[in-house]
Design a protein around this motif. Structure first.
Motif, PDB file in Angstrom:
ATOM      1  N   MET A  98       0.837  -1.194   0.000  1.00 47.93           N
ATOM      2  CA  MET A  98       0.000   0.000   0.000  1.00 47.93           C
ATOM      3  C   MET A  98       0.873   1.246   0.000  1.00 47.93           C
ATOM      4  O   MET A  98       1.731   1.416   0.858  1.00 47.93           O
ATOM      5  N   GLU A 158      -1.519   0.184   9.726  1.00 54.18           N
ATOM      6  CA  GLU A 158      -1.389  -0.658  10.927  1.00 54.18           C
ATOM      7  C   GLU A 158      -1.328   0.167  12.215  1.00 54.18           C
ATOM      8  O   GLU A 158      -1.985  -0.155  13.203  1.00 54.18           O
ATOM      9  N   GLU A 159      -0.544   1.223  12.210  1.00 56.00           N
ATOM     10  CA  GLU A 159      -0.383   1.984  13.461  1.00 56.00           C
ATOM     11  C   GLU A 159      -1.684   2.662  13.858  1.00 56.00           C
ATOM     12  O   GLU A 159      -2.069   2.662  15.030  1.00 56.00           O
ATOM     13  N   MET A 162      -4.035   0.147  15.289  1.00 54.56           N
ATOM     14  CA  MET A 162      -3.689  -0.277  16.652  1.00 54.56           C
ATOM     15  C   MET A 162      -4.061   0.788  17.688  1.00 54.56           C
ATOM     16  O   MET A 162      -4.532   0.457  18.782  1.00 54.56           O
ATOM     17  N   LEU A 163      -3.841   2.040  17.331  1.00 53.60           N
ATOM     18  CA  LEU A 163      -4.237   3.103  18.264  1.00 53.60           C
ATOM     19  C   LEU A 163      -5.751   3.125  18.442  1.00 53.60           C
ATOM     20  O   LEU A 163      -6.257   3.296  19.564  1.00 53.60           O
ATOM     21  N   MET A 166      -7.131   0.592  20.813  1.00 53.13           N
ATOM     22  CA  MET A 166      -7.031   0.987  22.214  1.00 53.13           C
ATOM     23  C   MET A 166      -7.989   2.113  22.571  1.00 53.13           C
ATOM     24  O   MET A 166      -8.533   2.161  23.669  1.00 53.13           O
ATOM     25  N   LYS A 167      -8.183   3.054  21.628  1.00 54.17           N
ATOM     26  CA  LYS A 167      -8.900   4.284  21.970  1.00 54.17           C
ATOM     27  C   LYS A 167     -10.285   4.401  21.371  1.00 54.17           C
ATOM     28  O   LYS A 167     -11.126   5.125  21.906  1.00 54.17           O
ATOM     29  N   LYS A 210       2.970 -11.437  18.312  1.00 52.66           N
ATOM     30  CA  LYS A 210       4.026 -10.418  18.389  1.00 52.66           C
ATOM     31  C   LYS A 210       3.389  -9.033  18.318  1.00 52.66           C
ATOM     32  O   LYS A 210       3.998  -8.044  18.718  1.00 52.66           O
ATOM     33  N   LEU A 211       2.186  -8.971  17.725  1.00 56.09           N
ATOM     34  CA  LEU A 211       1.473  -7.704  17.591  1.00 56.09           C
ATOM     35  C   LEU A 211       0.307  -7.621  18.571  1.00 56.09           C
ATOM     36  O   LEU A 211       0.212  -6.696  19.356  1.00 56.09           O
ATOM     37  N   TYR A 212      -0.588  -8.602  18.476  1.00 59.09           N
ATOM     38  CA  TYR A 212      -1.859  -8.520  19.200  1.00 59.09           C
ATOM     39  C   TYR A 212      -1.921  -9.554  20.332  1.00 59.09           C
ATOM     40  O   TYR A 212      -1.422 -10.674  20.196  1.00 59.09           O
TER      41      TYR A 212
ATOM     42  N   TYR B  56       6.174  -6.126  27.609  1.00 56.91           N
ATOM     43  CA  TYR B  56       6.052  -6.682  26.247  1.00 56.91           C
ATOM     44  C   TYR B  56       6.917  -7.934  26.111  1.00 56.91           C
ATOM     45  O   TYR B  56       6.467  -8.959  25.589  1.00 56.91           O
ATOM     46  N   TYR B  62       1.097  -5.844  24.560  1.00 55.62           N
ATOM     47  CA  TYR B  62       1.292  -6.074  23.134  1.00 55.62           C
ATOM     48  C   TYR B  62       1.471  -4.734  22.418  1.00 55.62           C
ATOM     49  O   TYR B  62       1.456  -3.673  23.056  1.00 55.62           O
ATOM     50  N   VAL B  63       1.633  -4.791  21.120  1.00 55.94           N
ATOM     51  CA  VAL B  63       2.015  -3.578  20.393  1.00 55.94           C
ATOM     52  C   VAL B  63       0.973  -2.461  20.501  1.00 55.94           C
ATOM     53  O   VAL B  63       1.358  -1.294  20.649  1.00 55.94           O
ATOM     54  N   PRO B  64      -0.331  -2.728  20.431  1.00 56.30           N
ATOM     55  CA  PRO B  64      -1.263  -1.605  20.599  1.00 56.30           C
ATOM     56  C   PRO B  64      -1.066  -0.856  21.918  1.00 56.30           C
ATOM     57  O   PRO B  64      -1.156   0.380  21.955  1.00 56.30           O
ATOM     58  N   MET B  67       1.868   1.311  21.569  1.00 52.86           N
ATOM     59  CA  MET B  67       1.553   2.471  20.725  1.00 52.86           C
ATOM     60  C   MET B  67       0.965   3.624  21.551  1.00 52.86           C
ATOM     61  O   MET B  67       1.379   4.778  21.397  1.00 52.86           O
ATOM     62  N   VAL B  68      -0.004   3.306  22.382  1.00 51.93           N
ATOM     63  CA  VAL B  68      -0.617   4.395  23.160  1.00 51.93           C
ATOM     64  C   VAL B  68       0.356   4.912  24.221  1.00 51.93           C
ATOM     65  O   VAL B  68       0.364   6.112  24.536  1.00 51.93           O
ATOM     66  N   GLU B  71       2.547   7.405  22.520  1.00 50.13           N
ATOM     67  CA  GLU B  71       1.890   8.704  22.327  1.00 50.13           C
ATOM     68  C   GLU B  71       1.998   9.545  23.598  1.00 50.13           C
ATOM     69  O   GLU B  71       2.260  10.751  23.551  1.00 50.13           O
ATOM     70  N   ILE B 106       7.672  -1.332   3.447  1.00 46.21           N
ATOM     71  CA  ILE B 106       6.843  -0.270   4.022  1.00 46.21           C
ATOM     72  C   ILE B 106       6.417  -0.595   5.453  1.00 46.21           C
ATOM     73  O   ILE B 106       5.656   0.145   6.060  1.00 46.21           O
ATOM     74  N   ILE B 109       6.279  -0.432  11.856  1.00 45.43           N
ATOM     75  CA  ILE B 109       5.861  -0.422  13.268  1.00 45.43           C
ATOM     76  C   ILE B 109       7.055  -0.728  14.168  1.00 45.43           C
ATOM     77  O   ILE B 109       7.332  -0.009  15.132  1.00 45.43           O
ATOM     78  N   ARG B 130      10.263   4.944   5.742  1.00 49.84           N
ATOM     79  CA  ARG B 130      10.184   3.575   5.204  1.00 49.84           C
ATOM     80  C   ARG B 130      10.455   3.592   3.705  1.00 49.84           C
ATOM     81  O   ARG B 130      10.394   4.642   3.077  1.00 49.84           O
TER      82      ARG B 130
END
Lengths: 351, 215
Positions: A98, A158-159, A162-163, A166-167, A210-212, B56, B62-64, B67-68, B71, B106, B109, B130
């Motif tokens: 993408m 993706e980012e 993910m935010l 959470m939000k 690893k992500l979720y 982690y 986890y990653v989400p 992420m917060v 921020e 690309i 993360i 990227r």
């Protein structure tokens, strides 16, 4: 050299029916690599249905694989909702990517709709042409049906996704609902056009741990996967092929609850032991889990040793087992390495 | 007036909770209390992020969640970092890093998490983004006199770019340590290809980076 007693077609049919086999089959998910060994740009495996099918069939015959021939990639979805996609013509690119996600803001996400003219958007025309060619050749007709959460990463980025998980969870559920509706609308057309009994529905799913978290998988992936699998099973789709990509051991209890039609085929990565997959999916064919990085960077001896280990672990699975790499065969893998897999099945996979 | 220990705890907690507003408030309170901003960053914000990193690595978040937290971290940094005077107050200056996801890739993360961990560890990080042309890494490293070059790749095709270019980077950037990371990579490939370091995740990458730069 030990001789095979079944042809590739006979072995595939026997695997699907659950009949006895002469040896472990070798199935591969490979697109870019088939273009490379045919002397074509990798992009042709994705943006040109006839060339893609031809390259895959040639490579299957070259290596002696028993399948698979299919069109799709994990990071799908974004182009279908209006994003900008780049096909892998440039050096070092290996799959479509993408360039611009269609959803850039919350307003974009709330405004997301299933495209009216869904057959003309993104890469659907290529996928449809690919399926038509498969049908003409009497092959299983493949259709990518997931997963919605993986597609949502392509749609939203993706980012951002993910935010929002959470939000703004309600926003994520809205996006996932639209993507699921799109997939079901597409699948309905495929069923009507080709017949449910001809279809093999496949998922490429990168919701790794690893992500979720498993909880996030349960909340944002599982309900939509279940809806798709249930509806397609009810429509008569008999074969599901699900690639559970990467480290997903904590997600297996959810994956194992999905319906997989009459014959489920589960492909796992090197991070999931075949014994764990066997326990989670006793009635499904399991496939895997040779490390694709070793297939690209290792020696033929390294690849053969990994194949032997996988075969010995997998062939005792009661639901059936096929040797496969743990993810797509790397486009630039040396052919001599890829060529170790069928001989390994002949040498170590006899029943 | 709030005592410094309380402010540090609030900075750390805000990051762990991923609460941008709380991080902003605590950072303003640190300024109002006359705290050393570098201490507020390292013992407050960075400490919270380090704890998230530990969770982690132990599979507890986890990653989400990261992420917060990032921020909130950046919300606090936006207030405190401009106040840090490098020559005074013992500010940590561990070196200059250039980072990016390599040509054809690309996926960023992981790269962004590494960038964040390097920043909170005291490095000045130049992020090229990227799908970065390989020659651009050389140009940037020369321009900023980088001590460290961090290359990220998540695909089997793009790790080949790293393999192809590592000898070029080593020849043209003799004073720059080179680290690699990304799902298909591992320590064995890093060693075979001549990279100076490898990080399996962002937290380990930061540890390895510090070791390389202090070694």
């Amino acid at each position: 050299m030990l001789c095979d007693q079944l042809s590739s077609r006979e072995r595939w049919d026997a695997l699907i029916r659950g009949d006895s086999l002469d040896r472990v089959p070798c199935l591969q998910f490979m697109l870019g690599h088939t273009a490379v060994v045919n002397g074509k740009p990798i992009a042709k495996a994705y943006d040109d249905a006839a060339t893609s099918l031809s390259c895959q069939r040639n490579a299957m015959e070259l290596y002696g694989h028993d399948g698979l021939v299919m069109h799709g990639w994990a990071n799908s979805g974004g182009a279908e909702f209006g994003g900008e996609i780049e096909f892998p013509y440039r050096k070092y690119t290996g799959a479509p990517m993408m360039k611009r996600n269609p959803v850039q803001s919350e307003a974009d996400a709330w405004a997301l709709k299933v495209p009216e003219d869904f057959l003309s958007v993104g890469t659907i025309p290529v996928a449809l042409e690919f399926s038509r060619l498969q049908n003409e050749l009497g092959m299983p007709v493949t259709i990518q049906v997931g997963s919605p959460l993986t597609w949502a990463g392509s749609v939203c980025g993706e980012e951002r996704l993910m935010l929002w998980i959470m939000k703004k969870p309600e926003l994520v559920h809205h996006v996932l609902g639209i993507i699921t509706d799109f997939i079901l609308k597409k699948a309905e057309y495929w069923v009507k056009t080709f017949g449910a009994e001809r279809l093999m529905a496949f998922d490429l799913c990168i919701e790794t741990n690893k992500l979720y978290s498993p909880k996030q998988f349960e909340t944002f992936a599982f309900p939509y996967l279940r809806e798709i699998h249930d509806q397609l099973t009810a429509a008569g789709v008999a074969i599901f092929l699900t690639h559970i990509c990467g480290e997903q051991n904590k997600n297996l209890p959810f994956w194992s609850q999905l319906s997989y039609g009459k014959r489920g085929m589960i492909s796992v990565g090197k991070e999931v032991a075949l014994s764990a997959a066997s326990a989670a999916f006793p009635d499904c064919v399991i496939m895997g889990n040779v490390d694709p990085v070793i297939v690209q960077e290792g020696s033929p001896e390294d690849v053969l040793a990994l194949c032997k280990a996988s075969i010995e672990e997998g062939k005792v699975h009661p639901g059936g087992y096929a040797l496969m790499t743990g993810c797509e065969v790397p486009p630039q893998a040396p052919p001599v390495n890829v060529g170790q897999m069928v001989p390994a099945c002949r040498e170590f996979g006899r029943y | 007036m709030l005592d410094e220990a309380t402010i540090l705890e609030r900075l750390s907690r805000a990051v762990m909770d991923g609460d941008e507003d709380a991080a902003t408030q605590a950072a303003n309170d640190a300024v109002g209390a006359g705290m050393d901003p570098q201490r507020a960053i390292m013992e407050g914000l960075a400490a919270g992020m380090a704890e998230m990193g530990r969770l982690y690595e132990e599979g507890e978040c986890y990653v989400p969640e990261l992420m917060v937290s990032s921020e909130a971290l950046y919300a606090g940094l936006a207030i405190l970092r401009p106040l840090v005077v490098q020559s005074a107050s013992g500010a940590i200056d561990r070196g200059v890093a250039v980072i990016g996801a390599v040509q054809g890739d690309i996926h960023d993360i992981g790269k962004n998490l590494v960038k964040m961990m390097l920043e909170v560890s005291g490095l000045a990080v130049h992020d090229l983004g990227r799908d970065v042309e390989m020659d651009a890494f050389i140009d940037e490293c020369m321009k900023v006199k980088a001590d460290l070059l961090c290359l990220s790749a998540l695909m089997t095709t793009t790790i080949i770019a790293i393999k192809d270019y590592l000898p070029v980077f080593k020849a043209k950037l003799p004073g720059t340590k080179i680290m690699i990371g990304g799902a298909p990579l591992n320590q064995r490939l890093a060693d075979e290809w001549g990279a100076d370091g490898y990080g399996e995740n962002a937290m380990e990458a930061a540890r390895v980076a510090i070791r390389l730069l202090e070694g």
